[in-house]
Write an enzyme that holds these catalytic residues in place. Structure first.
Site, PDB file in Angstrom:
ATOM      1  N   ASP A  61       0.786  -1.144   0.165  1.00 38.45           N
ATOM      2  CA  ASP A  61      -0.056  -0.055  -0.113  1.00 38.45           C
ATOM      3  C   ASP A  61       0.988   1.296  -0.061  1.00 38.45           C
ATOM      4  O   ASP A  61       1.906   1.358   0.604  1.00 38.45           O
ATOM      5  CB  ASP A  61      -0.937   0.177   1.258  1.00 38.45           C
ATOM      6  CG  ASP A  61      -2.089   1.033   1.166  1.00 38.45           C
ATOM      7  OD1 ASP A  61      -2.134   1.444  -0.105  1.00 38.45           O
ATOM      8  OD2 ASP A  61      -2.701   1.262   2.174  1.00 38.45           O
ATOM      9  N   ASN A 105     -10.375  -2.698  -6.313  1.00 41.19           N
ATOM     10  CA  ASN A 105      -9.612  -1.785  -6.892  1.00 41.19           C
ATOM     11  C   ASN A 105     -10.530  -1.552  -8.326  1.00 41.19           C
ATOM     12  O   ASN A 105      -9.943  -0.369  -9.157  1.00 41.19           O
ATOM     13  CB  ASN A 105      -8.244  -2.509  -7.172  1.00 41.19           C
ATOM     14  CG  ASN A 105      -7.397  -2.322  -6.095  1.00 41.19           C
ATOM     15  OD1 ASN A 105      -6.565  -2.866  -5.906  1.00 41.19           O
ATOM     16  ND2 ASN A 105      -7.609  -0.970  -5.238  1.00 41.19           N
TER      17      ASN A 105
HETATM   18  C1  FPP Z   1      -1.729   0.227  -3.420  1.00 35.18           C
HETATM   19  O1  FPP Z   1      -1.306   1.303  -3.656  1.00 35.18           O
HETATM   20  C2  FPP Z   1      -1.098  -0.636  -4.650  1.00 35.18           C
HETATM   21  C3  FPP Z   1      -1.843  -1.445  -5.538  1.00 35.18           C
HETATM   22  C4  FPP Z   1      -3.441  -1.159  -5.729  1.00 35.18           C
HETATM   23  C5  FPP Z   1      -1.140  -2.045  -6.703  1.00 35.18           C
HETATM   24  C6  FPP Z   1      -0.001  -2.736  -6.410  1.00 35.18           C
HETATM   25  C7  FPP Z   1       0.843  -2.926  -7.832  1.00 35.18           C
HETATM   26  C8  FPP Z   1       2.084  -3.066  -7.788  1.00 35.18           C
HETATM   27  C9  FPP Z   1       3.157  -2.681  -6.787  1.00 35.18           C
HETATM   28  C10 FPP Z   1       2.544  -3.025  -9.197  1.00 35.18           C
HETATM   29  C11 FPP Z   1       3.144  -4.447  -9.851  1.00 35.18           C
HETATM   30  C12 FPP Z   1       2.833  -5.468  -9.124  1.00 35.18           C
HETATM   31  C13 FPP Z   1       3.128  -6.846  -9.411  1.00 35.18           C
HETATM   32  C14 FPP Z   1       2.951  -8.047  -8.648  1.00 35.18           C
HETATM   33  C15 FPP Z   1       3.444  -7.086 -11.062  1.00 35.18           C
HETATM   34  P1  FPP Z   1      -2.374   2.596  -3.539  1.00 35.18           P
HETATM   35  O2  FPP Z   1      -2.622   2.765  -4.856  1.00 35.18           O
HETATM   36  O3  FPP Z   1      -3.562   2.027  -2.885  1.00 35.18           O
HETATM   37  O4  FPP Z   1      -1.545   3.810  -2.692  1.00 35.18           O
HETATM   38  P2  FPP Z   1      -2.501   4.818  -1.890  1.00 35.18           P
HETATM   39  O5  FPP Z   1      -3.179   4.118  -0.789  1.00 35.18           O
HETATM   40  O6  FPP Z   1      -1.260   5.814  -1.454  1.00 35.18           O
HETATM   41  O7  FPP Z   1      -3.567   5.493  -2.751  1.00 35.18           O
END
Ligand code: FPP
Length: 268
Positions: free
Chosen positions: A37, A85
């Site tokens: 996250d 998501n």
């Molecule tokens: C949460 O941060 C992260 C995600 C929803 C996506 C995770 C994806 C990756 C790390 C990229 C690739 C992964 C793989 C396994 C190929 P957020 O967007 O919720 O952050 P925030 O809480 O700050 O808004």
């Protein structure tokens, strides 16, 4: 232990030493789960767009996978895309899909060379064909690998998992294949999409939030939590080592009292 070169670098002697010490200090968790996250906030804090954070997060995935394999973790489950998501702005969802395809394409060979098995859990049929095909190919190629399983939770949610298991079990009861009395904890576990792995020993959540966010709701019943304020794109193996060290200092009582755990240990 053989050196893993997932990002093309060789493991430093100092890092090998830290890992050796960790293994000597205590148990290495068999199954580590991660709620990655803080990508969006990481990007925003640098004046960039959210997707930049997701791109930067790939390097954290690489380092975490590499360090876990070197340490001897057997299962690493990453929450890469939750059911919820899908409700994000379409542009971000599309960008995440593209990143997923690119990352799987670029990393599969290295995963395979390092004897790592890629698997996925979740409603994979909701993904675009390009994504599904890339994933299916990587899963097929790495199927026989045994050093570590890297499981991507994609369009996954804990409630969905429990619901789909309940449906399967209800159908069996309705057909008279099993009785209602046969529905036990164990039976439910064997109908979840994680049936082939042990429950996580350790779960790490980055960005300082204290939530499960619909991740492995059933499976986390006795999992040790480690929460760090670090945003996912800044997460590296040093923080993983801290999480494991913290895990090693916990007494896992599974509902028992401390004395029972100590006497069980001395009987071993
Ligand atoms: C949460 O941060 C992260 C995600 C929803 C996506 C995770 C994806 C990756 C790390 C990229 C690739 C992964 C793989 C396994 C190929 P957020 O967007 O919720 O952050 P925030 O809480 O700050 O808004």
């Amino acid at each position: 232990m053989e050196t893993v070169t997932l990002n093309g670098t060789t493991q430093t002697e100092q890092d090998s030493l830290i890992q050796k010490e960790l293994r000597q200090k205590g148990e290495i968790p068999q199954h580590v789960a991660v709620i990655m996250d803080g990508n969006g906030r990481w990007a925003k804090s640098r004046g960039g767009v959210r997707i930049k954070g997701h791109h930067a997060g790939v390097e954290s995935v690489r380092d975490t996978v590499e360090a876990c394999a070197q340490l001897g973790v057997k299962h690493l489950t990453l929450y890469a895309f939750s059911t919820e998501n899908w409700t994000r702005p379409q542009r971000e969802v599309n960008a995440l899909m593209t990143l997923l395809v690119q990352t799987i394409r670029s990393e599969t060979k290295k995963l395979h060379e390092n004897d790592i098995r890629l698997t996925a859990i979740g409603q994979l049929d909701r993904f675009p064909a390009k994504c599904r095909n890339q994933l299916a190919e990587a899963i097929r190629l790495t199927k026989g690998n045994s050093r570590m399983e890297l499981c991507l939770a994609l369009s996954y949610s804990g409630r969905w998992d429990i619901t789909q298991a309940t449906r399967k079990i209800s159908e069996k009861v309705a057909k008279g294949q099993i009785t209602p009395e046969a529905v036990t904890d164990e039976l439910i576990s064997t109908h979840l999409v994680t049936a082939d792995k042990p429950d996580p020993d350790l779960i790490i959540r980055t960005s300082g939030e204290f939530r499960i966010s619909n991740f492995l709701l059933w499976q986390l019943a006795y999992t040790e939590f480690y929460i760090t304020k670090t945003y996912w794109p800044d997460f590296r193996r040093d923080e993983l080592y801290k999480a494991i060290e913290c895990f090693q200092g916990r007494e896992r009582r599974f509902g028992k009292v401390s004395e029972q755990i100590v006497s069980n240990e001395s009987e071993k």
